[in-house]
Design a protein around this motif. Structure first.
Motif, PDB file in Angstrom:
ATOM      1  N   GLU A 123      60.365  63.876  10.639  1.00 51.08           N
ATOM      2  CA  GLU A 123      61.326  64.080  11.720  1.00 51.08           C
ATOM      3  C   GLU A 123      62.034  65.420  11.616  1.00 51.08           C
ATOM      4  N   ALA A 124      62.448  65.811  10.399  1.00 53.49           N
ATOM      5  CA  ALA A 124      63.190  67.062  10.224  1.00 53.49           C
ATOM      6  C   ALA A 124      62.307  68.268  10.556  1.00 53.49           C
ATOM      7  N   ALA A 125      61.063  68.238  10.074  1.00 51.54           N
ATOM      8  CA  ALA A 125      60.157  69.358  10.314  1.00 51.54           C
ATOM      9  C   ALA A 125      59.802  69.462  11.794  1.00 51.54           C
ATOM     10  N   MET A 126      59.635  68.307  12.451  1.00 52.51           N
ATOM     11  CA  MET A 126      59.317  68.329  13.879  1.00 52.51           C
ATOM     12  C   MET A 126      60.490  68.857  14.695  1.00 52.51           C
ATOM     13  N   ALA A 127      61.697  68.475  14.314  1.00 53.92           N
ATOM     14  CA  ALA A 127      62.877  68.974  15.017  1.00 53.92           C
ATOM     15  C   ALA A 127      62.998  70.488  14.840  1.00 53.92           C
ATOM     16  N   ALA A 128      62.694  70.955  13.629  1.00 53.52           N
ATOM     17  CA  ALA A 128      62.757  72.398  13.374  1.00 53.52           C
ATOM     18  C   ALA A 128      61.692  73.138  14.169  1.00 53.52           C
ATOM     19  N   LEU A 129      60.461  72.577  14.210  1.00 55.37           N
ATOM     20  CA  LEU A 129      59.374  73.215  14.936  1.00 55.37           C
ATOM     21  C   LEU A 129      59.727  73.411  16.407  1.00 55.37           C
TER      22      LEU A 129
ATOM     23  N   ILE B 221      47.100  74.343  14.409  1.00 59.94           N
ATOM     24  CA  ILE B 221      47.747  73.322  13.592  1.00 59.94           C
ATOM     25  C   ILE B 221      48.229  72.201  14.514  1.00 59.94           C
ATOM     26  N   TYR B 222      48.339  71.005  13.937  1.00 58.42           N
ATOM     27  CA  TYR B 222      48.767  69.831  14.703  1.00 58.42           C
ATOM     28  C   TYR B 222      49.832  69.106  13.882  1.00 58.42           C
ATOM     29  N   ALA B 223      51.029  69.065  14.422  1.00 64.92           N
ATOM     30  CA  ALA B 223      52.152  68.410  13.738  1.00 64.92           C
ATOM     31  C   ALA B 223      52.523  67.147  14.489  1.00 64.92           C
ATOM     32  N   THR B 224      52.817  66.082  13.745  1.00 68.19           N
ATOM     33  CA  THR B 224      53.213  64.808  14.360  1.00 68.19           C
ATOM     34  C   THR B 224      54.450  64.263  13.666  1.00 68.19           C
ATOM     35  N   LEU B 225      55.187  63.474  14.393  1.00 66.14           N
ATOM     36  CA  LEU B 225      56.407  62.870  13.845  1.00 66.14           C
ATOM     37  C   LEU B 225      56.091  62.017  12.630  1.00 66.14           C
ATOM     38  N   ASP B 226      54.999  61.243  12.690  1.00 66.75           N
ATOM     39  CA  ASP B 226      54.666  60.320  11.614  1.00 66.75           C
ATOM     40  C   ASP B 226      54.282  61.052  10.332  1.00 66.75           C
ATOM     41  N   LEU B 227      53.416  62.080  10.454  1.00 69.32           N
ATOM     42  CA  LEU B 227      52.897  62.740   9.255  1.00 69.32           C
ATOM     43  C   LEU B 227      53.759  63.912   8.800  1.00 69.32           C
ATOM     44  N   THR B 228      54.219  64.716   9.741  1.00 64.18           N
ATOM     45  CA  THR B 228      54.953  65.937   9.396  1.00 64.18           C
ATOM     46  C   THR B 228      56.419  65.638   9.068  1.00 64.18           C
TER      47      THR B 228
ATOM     48  N   MET C 175      51.341  82.229  17.240  1.00 64.19           N
ATOM     49  CA  MET C 175      51.006  82.990  18.444  1.00 64.19           C
ATOM     50  C   MET C 175      51.049  82.134  19.701  1.00 64.19           C
ATOM     51  N   LEU C 176      50.829  80.847  19.556  1.00 65.92           N
ATOM     52  CA  LEU C 176      50.858  79.918  20.685  1.00 65.92           C
ATOM     53  C   LEU C 176      51.524  78.627  20.227  1.00 65.92           C
ATOM     54  N   LYS C 177      52.159  77.925  21.180  1.00 67.19           N
ATOM     55  CA  LYS C 177      52.747  76.619  20.867  1.00 67.19           C
ATOM     56  C   LYS C 177      52.701  75.752  22.115  1.00 67.19           C
ATOM     57  N   ARG C 178      52.284  74.495  21.916  1.00 63.83           N
ATOM     58  CA  ARG C 178      52.267  73.535  23.016  1.00 63.83           C
ATOM     59  C   ARG C 178      52.810  72.211  22.486  1.00 63.83           C
ATOM     60  N   GLU C 179      53.910  71.775  23.050  1.00 62.47           N
ATOM     61  CA  GLU C 179      54.564  70.562  22.568  1.00 62.47           C
ATOM     62  C   GLU C 179      54.264  69.388  23.488  1.00 62.47           C
ATOM     63  N   ALA C 180      54.058  68.226  22.879  1.00 65.58           N
ATOM     64  CA  ALA C 180      53.857  66.982  23.625  1.00 65.58           C
ATOM     65  C   ALA C 180      55.039  66.071  23.342  1.00 65.58           C
ATOM     66  N   GLY C 181      56.161  66.383  23.946  1.00 64.30           N
ATOM     67  CA  GLY C 181      57.387  65.635  23.678  1.00 64.30           C
ATOM     68  C   GLY C 181      57.903  65.928  22.282  1.00 64.30           C
ATOM     69  N   LYS C 182      58.603  64.953  21.683  1.00 66.30           N
ATOM     70  CA  LYS C 182      59.168  65.146  20.347  1.00 66.30           C
ATOM     71  C   LYS C 182      58.258  64.608  19.250  1.00 66.30           C
ATOM     72  N   LYS C 183      57.159  63.946  19.653  1.00 65.16           N
ATOM     73  CA  LYS C 183      56.342  63.273  18.651  1.00 65.16           C
ATOM     74  C   LYS C 183      55.152  64.087  18.163  1.00 65.16           C
TER      75      LYS C 183
END
Length: 511
Positions: free
Chosen positions: A113-119, A104-111, A76-84
Motif C-alpha cells: 500500500e505504501a509503495a503504491m501510494a508513493a508511485l 514494470i507492473y506494480a499492484t497493491l497486493d504484491l508491491t 518514461m511512461l506511466k499508466r495507472e489503473a486506479g489505486k490497485k
C-alpha cells in the motif's frame, strides 16, 4: 501505453514553472521524511540484457524459471489503473543494440500500500529502483512484477512531450543530457562513436603502436596550417597556444626511438564553425618508422574499414540515403587527374598555366595568395571543382611542396611531395605523408612558411627551432597520418552535422 492523462495534457500549454514548483514540494516532503536521494540501491540487471535473454520466452517458461531481477531506471511512461495497479516503463543505460527499456507492473497486493501510494505521486523523469520477477503480459510484453519499489532520484524538471521530443536542434546540442534521455538515435550515435574509437585503439595496439600523450599547451603552434587559440601562462608569464596538432611532438618520440606511436587527441583551431567544423575536435595521429606514404594508405584504409565494421556491423554504409562501400579498395588520383575526372573541360595547357588558374579561381570567388605557385593554384582549383564530388573513398596524392611543409619531397618528380589526403562523401577525412627527416630541408621549409606568414597567410606555420634540433639528432624515415575522428563518425553514424557526433559542441553563449 500512454501516461495518465497524457492526451489531455498534450493539448494544453505547459506551465513549466508550476510543474517545477509542484515537484520541489514533493522533494521537500521527501526531505522531511529523510528519504531524499538515497545511495544504497545497487541494481544487478540491465534492461537490454533482460530483453535479449528473456523476450523470446513464453509466459509459461518465464513462470517456471521464476527469474528475480533488481533494476534501476528513469520512468518514461506511466499508466495507472486506479489505486490497485499501475504500469510504468523504465529506461536504463543499456542498449542500443537491444532495447534499453522494460515495463514494470506494480499492484497493491504484491508491491504494498505504501509503495503504491508513493508511485501515484512519482513523475515522469524520476529514477526508480525495483525488485521483482519477470513475467509476460497478455500482449506478450516482458514485464517486471514489482515486489519492492523505491524512488532513487527525484526529477525536478519535466521531460519534453514524448510525442514531439526535443524538437529544437539547438536545444538538443545545448541540453545534450535531455537529448540523450529522450532520443534513442542519439544514444546509438554516441555508443557507435565509442565503439569506433575503441576499435581504432585495439587495431593500433595489435599492430605494435604505442599510445602516448603529448602537450595540449604549446609555446609554438605547429604540425598543421591553422589559426591557433592563444592563452597566457601566468606563472611563467608567457603566451601559449592550444595545440592545433600533436605532430611535431609525436615525431620527436620517433627521434627518441619509439618506432610506432599514436595519440587519440583533442585539437583546437580558431577558425570557422560549420556543419563540418568545430573549433575543438578529435583526431587520431600515428607515426611509423621505416614506412612511406604508400604503406600509410593501405594501413589507413584498414583502420577505417575495421572501425566501421566494429561500430556499424558492416563496412557497407548508407550516408544521406546513398550507399558508401568501405569494403572495396580506395581509389587513388593525383590533383590534376581528379580535376580532369570530375571537372572535365580543362586542357593540359590550361592546368599548367598559373595565370589561367588564377582567373578561373576568381570565378569561384577565390583570391589566391600572391605567393601561390602552380601547385597551390592547382590544389585550390581542385577544391573548388572536384573535392565535393569525391563520394567513394579516394586518396588524392602527390601534393605540391609549397602546401606541404612537413612532407618528404618526391625523389622522382620535382615540386611534389609523397603526401595524400583521403576524401569520402565530398570531405577530407585523413591527411598523411612520408615524413621529412632532413633537418636542413625542414629548416628551409619553415623559413618559407615564415615568409608566407609575413605576407599575410594567417595559417602559415611558425619556425620551430627545437623540432629542427630534434631532427638534427636523426629521425629514421617514417610515415605519419592524421584521421579526423569526428568527420569519420559523421559518416559511420549517417549524421549530417558534426555537432550530431559531438556530445557538447560549441555554441554561442545563451542570452
Amino acid at each position: 501505453m500512454t501516461t495518465h492523462n497524457d492526451d489531455a495534457a498534450a493539448s494544453l500549454p505547459i506551465d513549466e514553472n508550476k510543474i517545477i514548483a509542484e515537484r520541489r514540494a514533493k522533494l521537500s516532503a521527501l526531505r522531511e521524511q529523510g528519504i531524499a536521494f538515497p545511495n544504497d540501491f545497487r541494481p544487478q540487471h540491465k534492461a537490454a540484457d533482460l530483453q535479449e535473454k528473456y523476450a523470446g520466452k513464453t509466459r509459461e517458461e518465464l513462470e517456471a524459471e521464476s527469474v528475480t531481477v533488481v533494476l534501476a531506471g528513469r520512468m518514461m511512461l506511466k499508466r495507472e489503473a486506479g489505486k490497485k495497479a499501475a504500469f510504468a516503463t523504465l529506461q536504463d543505460a543499456s542498449g542500443p543494440k537491444a532495447d534499453g527499456r522494460i515495463q514494470i507492473y506494480a499492484t497493491l497486493d504484491l508491491t504494498g500500500e505504501a509503495a503504491m501510494a508513493a508511485l501515484h505521486h512519482y513523475d515522469l523523469g524520476d529514477i526508480l529502483g525495483v525488485s521483482g520477477t519477470l513475467f509476460k503480459t497478455k500482449t506478450d510484453e516482458l514485464t517486471i512484477k514489482v515486489s519492492e519499489l523505491r524512488l532513487i532520484t527525484k526529477s525536478l524538471r519535466p521531460l519534453p512531450d514524448k510525442f514531439h521530443g526535443l524538437a529544437d536542434q539547438e536545444t538538443k546540442y545545448r541540453q545534450r543530457y535531455v537529448d540523450l534521455i529522450m532520443n534513442e538515435d542519439t544514444r546509438r550515435t554516441f555508443k557507435a562513436r565509442t565503439a569506433a574509437i575503441s576499435s581504432i585503439r585495439r587495431f593500433m595496439e595489435k599492430n605494435e603502436f604505442m599510445e602516448v600523450e603529448t602537450p595540449m599547451l604549446h609555446t609554438i603552434p605547429g604540425g598543421a596550417a591553422a589559426k591557433p587559440f592563444t592563452t597566457h601562462h601566468n606563472a611563467l608569464d608567457m603566451q601559449m597556444f592550444l595545440r592545433i596538432a600533436p605532430e611535431l611532438y609525436l615525431k620527436r618520440l620517433v627521434v627518441g626511438g619509439f618506432d610506432r606511436v599514436f595519440e587519440i587527441n583533442r585539437n583546437f583551431r580558431n577558425e570557422g564553425v560549420s556543419i563540418r567544423h568545430n573549433p575543438e575536435f578529435t583526431m587520431m595521429e600515428f607515426y611509423a618508422a621505416y614506412t612511406d606514404y604508400k604503406w600509410l594508405m593501405d594501413f589507413t584504409e584498414a583502420v577505417i574499414r575495421q572501425a566501421a565494421i566494429d561500430a556499424h556491423g558492416t563496412a557497407t554504409l548508407t550516408y544521406g540515403g546513398r550507399e558508401l562501400d568501405l569494403a572495396k579498395p580506395f581509389h587513388r588520383l593525383t590533383i590534376v587527374e581528379a580535376i580532369n575526372k570530375y571537372a572535365p573541360g580543362y586542357s593540359a595547357e590550361q592546368l599548367n598555366d598559373a595565370e589561367f588558374i588564377k582567373k578561373e579561381l576568381l570565378k569561384f570567388g577565390v583570391k589566391p595568395h600572391a605567393h601561390s605557385g602552380l601547385g597551390a593554384l592547382q590544389l585550390a582549383l581542385f577544391e573548388e571543382t572536384a573535392e565535393a564530388q569525391l563520394w567513394e573513398p579516394t586518396y588524392i596524392i602527390d601534393y605540391p611542396v609549397e602546401v606541404s611543409p612537413l612532407a618528404r619531397a618526391s625523389d622522382t618528380v620535382t615540386g611534389i611531395t609523397e603526401r595524400f589526403e583521403l576524401f569520402m562523401v565530398g570531405r577530407e577525412i585523413a591527411n598523411g605523408f612520408s615524413e621529412l627527416n632532413d633537418a636542413e630541408d625542414q629548416a628551409a621549409r619553415f623559413q618559407a612558411q615564415v615568409a608566407a606568414k609575413d605576407a599575410g597567410d594567417e595559417e602559415a606555420m611558425f619556425y620551430d627551432a627545437d623540432y629542427i634540433r630534434a631532427l638534427e639528432y636523426g629521425m629514421p624515415p617514417a610515415g605519419g597520418c592524421g584521421i579526423g575522428i569526428d568527420r569519420l563518425m559523421m559518416i559511420i553514424t549517417d549524421s549530417p552535422n558534426i555537432r550530431d557526433v559531438l556530445l557538447f559542441p560549441h555554441l554561442r553563449r545563451e542570452d
